[in-house]
Design a protein around this motif. Structure first.
Motif, PDB file in Angstrom:
ATOM      1  N   LEU A 570       0.905  -1.286  -0.132  1.00 14.48           N
ATOM      2  CA  LEU A 570       0.109   0.085  -0.033  1.00 14.48           C
ATOM      3  C   LEU A 570       0.986   1.156   0.117  1.00 14.48           C
ATOM      4  O   LEU A 570       1.886   1.313   0.660  1.00 14.48           O
ATOM      5  CB  LEU A 570      -0.896  -0.031   1.224  1.00 14.48           C
ATOM      6  CG  LEU A 570      -1.875   1.213   1.599  1.00 14.48           C
ATOM      7  CD1 LEU A 570      -2.898   0.897   0.472  1.00 14.48           C
ATOM      8  CD2 LEU A 570      -2.406   1.199   2.952  1.00 14.48           C
ATOM      9  N   GLU A 572       0.706   5.252   0.437  1.00 10.20           N
ATOM     10  CA  GLU A 572      -0.118   6.265   1.276  1.00 10.20           C
ATOM     11  C   GLU A 572       0.285   7.817   0.781  1.00 10.20           C
ATOM     12  O   GLU A 572       1.492   7.979   0.908  1.00 10.20           O
ATOM     13  CB  GLU A 572      -0.067   6.078   2.792  1.00 10.20           C
ATOM     14  CG  GLU A 572      -0.971   7.177   3.460  1.00 10.20           C
ATOM     15  CD  GLU A 572      -1.149   7.192   5.021  1.00 10.20           C
ATOM     16  OE1 GLU A 572      -1.940   6.324   5.467  1.00 10.20           O
ATOM     17  OE2 GLU A 572      -0.161   7.435   5.442  1.00 10.20           O
ATOM     18  N   THR A 594      -7.982   4.724  -3.328  1.00  8.74           N
ATOM     19  CA  THR A 594      -9.285   5.277  -2.325  1.00  8.74           C
ATOM     20  C   THR A 594      -8.944   6.373  -1.707  1.00  8.74           C
ATOM     21  O   THR A 594      -7.777   6.502  -1.166  1.00  8.74           O
ATOM     22  CB  THR A 594      -9.766   4.040  -1.324  1.00  8.74           C
ATOM     23  OG1 THR A 594      -8.609   3.501  -0.499  1.00  8.74           O
ATOM     24  CG2 THR A 594     -10.171   2.938  -1.925  1.00  8.74           C
ATOM     25  N   ALA A 596      -8.753   8.136   1.883  1.00 12.42           N
ATOM     26  CA  ALA A 596      -8.651   7.774   3.269  1.00 12.42           C
ATOM     27  C   ALA A 596      -8.241   9.064   4.003  1.00 12.42           C
ATOM     28  O   ALA A 596      -7.220   9.106   4.398  1.00 12.42           O
ATOM     29  CB  ALA A 596      -7.851   6.679   3.490  1.00 12.42           C
ATOM     30  N   HIS A 601      -4.928   6.208  -0.619  1.00 11.78           N
ATOM     31  CA  HIS A 601      -4.284   5.018  -0.529  1.00 11.78           C
ATOM     32  C   HIS A 601      -4.505   4.188  -1.837  1.00 11.78           C
ATOM     33  O   HIS A 601      -5.295   4.141  -2.725  1.00 11.78           O
ATOM     34  CB  HIS A 601      -5.266   3.938   0.646  1.00 11.78           C
ATOM     35  CG  HIS A 601      -4.938   4.288   1.811  1.00 11.78           C
ATOM     36  ND1 HIS A 601      -5.549   3.632   2.922  1.00 11.78           N
ATOM     37  CD2 HIS A 601      -3.953   5.279   2.404  1.00 11.78           C
ATOM     38  CE1 HIS A 601      -4.873   4.155   4.127  1.00 11.78           C
ATOM     39  NE2 HIS A 601      -4.237   5.119   3.848  1.00 11.78           N
ATOM     40  N   PRO A 633      -1.580  -2.346   4.586  1.00 10.28           N
ATOM     41  CA  PRO A 633      -2.894  -2.021   4.807  1.00 10.28           C
ATOM     42  C   PRO A 633      -3.860  -2.453   5.844  1.00 10.28           C
ATOM     43  O   PRO A 633      -3.450  -2.913   6.574  1.00 10.28           O
ATOM     44  CB  PRO A 633      -3.437  -2.735   3.361  1.00 10.28           C
ATOM     45  CG  PRO A 633      -2.562  -4.129   3.367  1.00 10.28           C
ATOM     46  CD  PRO A 633      -1.167  -3.496   3.744  1.00 10.28           C
ATOM     47  N   ASP A 637      -9.001  -1.046   4.113  1.00  8.34           N
ATOM     48  CA  ASP A 637      -8.349  -1.235   2.571  1.00  8.34           C
ATOM     49  C   ASP A 637      -8.634  -2.685   2.084  1.00  8.34           C
ATOM     50  O   ASP A 637      -8.959  -3.003   0.860  1.00  8.34           O
ATOM     51  CB  ASP A 637      -6.872  -0.915   2.578  1.00  8.34           C
ATOM     52  CG  ASP A 637      -6.427   0.137   2.978  1.00  8.34           C
ATOM     53  OD1 ASP A 637      -7.052   1.247   2.382  1.00  8.34           O
ATOM     54  OD2 ASP A 637      -5.725   0.436   4.009  1.00  8.34           O
ATOM     55  N   SER A 641     -11.091  -3.054  -1.289  1.00  7.21           N
ATOM     56  CA  SER A 641     -10.672  -3.731  -2.451  1.00  7.21           C
ATOM     57  C   SER A 641     -11.144  -5.127  -2.905  1.00  7.21           C
ATOM     58  O   SER A 641     -11.272  -5.344  -4.040  1.00  7.21           O
ATOM     59  CB  SER A 641      -8.878  -3.982  -2.110  1.00  7.21           C
ATOM     60  OG  SER A 641      -8.422  -4.392  -3.310  1.00  7.21           O
TER      61      SER A 641
END
Length: 654
Positions: A570, A572, A594, A596, A601, A633, A637, A641
């Motif tokens: 992941l 960030e 996504t 966050a 992310h 993650p 997440d 996902s």
């Protein structure tokens, strides 16, 4: 003469010295608040803080005792003034789909609200199509609202609130009870409507990971405004670091840590401590000193999240609260139950032509917490209802506390505690009357009832509410009462269906202390559903449901490892414009991203190459990158996902 709404650059909402009383109880006292045009302003705080009362007054549906409330420059102090501003507002009250008509279909509800609010036909066609697609309700246009899941109702309620293009949306805990994927849908809609329509939003939430998305926010407690500012300003109020690690025996480690730290929480096999030190070596050294000879392994140190800060602020307010775990030691004792407490084997449940549960199998041991995760409508509640004897299965078998669910419904009910999404309480009865009723249903005598009554009131923090009507209790207090009623007969197995939905962070942590004690000390088995992914970390094992099937199973750590193996680590990304950055990166072909909070992310197969692409793309758009790092993650997440991948596969198969 009719009130008119002036158009100027003044704040959209201005509240000064606001006071609201219910009989002799002062629910809100002297609140000050200003909401600027084009921002998302947040209200956070514990249950009963006064957030809903304030929002209703701003929406013009609740009178107040003193102070002033101005909306679009109009002082809302009469019915005529309220009617002048209402055409420019969208108000979504707290509760799943409470503003909807259950007998109407999805599309009929939208059309009804659009016509009542005088939306143009051209706007209606365009906005309805867009909102249905964003919420993924377009396939359910003809389904009656009463047959929607809770999360689907709430997404429809949001569409109906926004369909006329309000200048100000007032949304009271709009995502409570909504799964993580649908919550992200909600925030995508809100962000787009703010940018495309110039809308302003006042939003309350019980999810602290959502509060980070607000431009500014106010933190309320006991009817007062404790502090206000941007999320980063609020986070700066409590200095320290969060240290997560493993230590055994865990119960001994927790007892030692609680002598020094106010925030100590167990998350499965891990311990989560909010340490006051601001340097990692110093924080770790103090924890090791406190633990003495006990080992410390798998250490992770990070900055506190907003929830850690909010809990810290609330603890300062509630420094005299009793320890729920101490109350448990004094008042709860069950017999040990060895072996499998729950077993589901190829469970099936059909409703006409619709298969709600499809060949679901799993087992839960005594002294284990098993979490069922899944989007709204995935079949989780139906599984629980079959196992508890409420719904007969179409196929498959199940055993609970040694009893066959098909043939021993009465025996199962005597051995389990069940807390449903709908609270399972009698709202016209008082707190004491509800407890006595449930004690009578389970056959407790007067002496045992009185003992359990005292224990439940202490354990659930109900002192002062004993003779209040249950329907008038704040949501979190009502949830704690429902848990107490489910535990009144000291069951071996607990079924909890979204038990902390809408409960404030301290209430949730207290709730989980109780559950942890029941499991670790009394060997109670717990099957729980939740939409708080931080809560799912407490579970020993998790099962992810999608479209009625169990599609993944394992411990939280195993599910995270599986995701990294399948999709890569992941990344960030932190920027000052996460929503705009996400849109720009999506246009440039990056997927599996996504939003966050203040970060983005990205699950990346090639982190080095993707980091370079991200920095170049955002620099071209004039968006500053504050940092990019690789991290493990979260369960959210994992959830988002996997569900999105399954939705994509289902869409391609149609």
């Amino acid at each position: 003469m009719e009130e008119t709404v002036p158009r100027c650059d003044a704040p959209i909402v201005r509240v000064s010295g606001f006071v609201k009383r219910y009989r002799r109880h002062e629910a809100v006292s002297g609140v000050e608040l200003t909401v600027r045009k084009g921002e998302i302003y947040g209200l956070i705080g514990p249950d009963g803080a006064g957030k809903s009362s304030l929002m209703k007054a701003i929406a013009g549906v609740l009178s107040y005792e003193s102070g002033s409330v101005e909306v679009f420059g109009v002082t809302v102090d009469s019915e005529r003034a309220a009617e002048a501003v209402k055409p420019h507002l969208g108000f979504l009250p707290q509760g799943l789909g409470l503003n909807l008509y259950p007998e109407l279909t999805v599309e009929e509800n939208i059309d009804f609200f659009a016509r009542v609010r005088l939306a143009s036909e051209e706007r209606l066609r365009e906005d309805k199509a867009r909102l249905l697609a964003m919420t993924r309700l377009d396939r359910f246009r003809d389904r009656a609202t009463k047959h929607l899941s809770g999360g689907m109702k709430q997404k429809l309620a949001l569409i109906c609130t926004l369909i006329h293009g309000p200048e100000l949306a007032i949304l009271d805990e709009p995502t409570t009870g909504v799964d993580p994927v649908s919550r992200r849908d909600f925030w995508a809609i809100l962000a787009e409507w703010l940018e495309a329509k110039g809308m302003t939003a006042l939003v309350s939430t019980a999810y602290m990971d959502e509060a980070i998305r607000f431009h500014r926010l106010s933190f309320m407690s006991k009817g007062r405004m404790l502090t206000a500012g941007s999320p980063s300003e609020i986070r700066s109020l409590a200095k320290g670091l969060v240290v997560t690690f493993e230590s055994n025996p865990q119960s001994d480690a927790v007892e030692r840590l609680k002598t020094r730290y106010s925030q100590v929480e167990t998350l499965g096999s891990s311990i989560h401590v909010f340490a006051p030190e601001t340097e990692a070596p110093a924080a770790l050294a103090e924890i090791k000193k406190t633990l003495g000879e006990l080992p410390i392994e798998h250490v992770h140190i990070d900055d506190p999240e907003l929830e850690d800060v909010v809990v810290s602020l609330l603890l300062r307010e509630r420094n005299d609260q009793p320890d729920a775990q101490a109350a448990l030691r004094e008042g709860f004792a069950t017999g040990q139950f060895d072996g499998l407490a729950i077993e589901a084997r190829e469970l099936v449940r059909d409703f006409g032509d619709f298969r709600a549960v499809d060949q679901v199998s799993f087992a839960v041991k005594a002294g284990e917490i098993f979490g069922l995760l899944g989007a709204n409508g995935a079949g989780k509640t139906t599984v629980i209802k079959m196992l508890t004897g409420i719904l007969p299965p179409t196929g498959g078998q199940g055993w609970v506390a040694g009893a066959d669910m098909r043939q021993a419904g009465g025996a199962i009910k005597e051995r389990i505690g069940y807390m449903s999404q709908a609270f399972s309480l009698y709202l016209d009865l008082t707190v004491v009357e509800n407890i006595r009723l449930f004690a009578g249903i389970y056959g407790l005598n007067r002496k045992d009832t009185n003992q359990r009554m005292a224990w439940i009131i202490d354990m659930a923090g109900l002192s002062g509410y004993e003779f209040d009507r249950t329907g008038g209790l704040p949501m979190g207090v009502r949830q704690r009462l429902a848990l107490g009623c489910a535990l009144v007969h000291q069951p071996r197995v607990l079924f909890l269906d979204e038990p902390t939905s809408g409960v404030d962070p301290i209430g949730r942590r207290r709730f989980w202390k109780i559950l942890s004690h029941l499991v670790r000390t009394e060997a109670v088995a717990i099957l729980i559903t939740t939409h708080y992914m931080s809560e799912a970390e407490h579970c020993d094992r998790l099962g992810l449901m999608y479209a009625g099937r169990l599609v993944a199973e394992g411990s939280p750590a195993e599910l995270k490892r599986q995701l990294v193996q399948e999709t890569g680590p992941l990344l960030e990304i932190t920027t000052d414009q996460p929503g705009h950055a996400l849109a720009q990166l999506t246009k440039r072909g990056l997927s599996n991203m996504t939003w966050a909070g203040s970060r983005i992310h990205l699950l990346s197969h090639d982190p080095v190459q993707d980091e370079a692409r991200i920095r170049t793309a955002l620099a071209d758009c004039g968006i500053a990158v504050q940092g990019i790092r690789t991290k493990q993650p979260s369960l959210e997440d994992v959830f988002v996902s996997r569900v999105r991948a399954l939705e994509q596969a289902a869409s391609e198969a149609r």
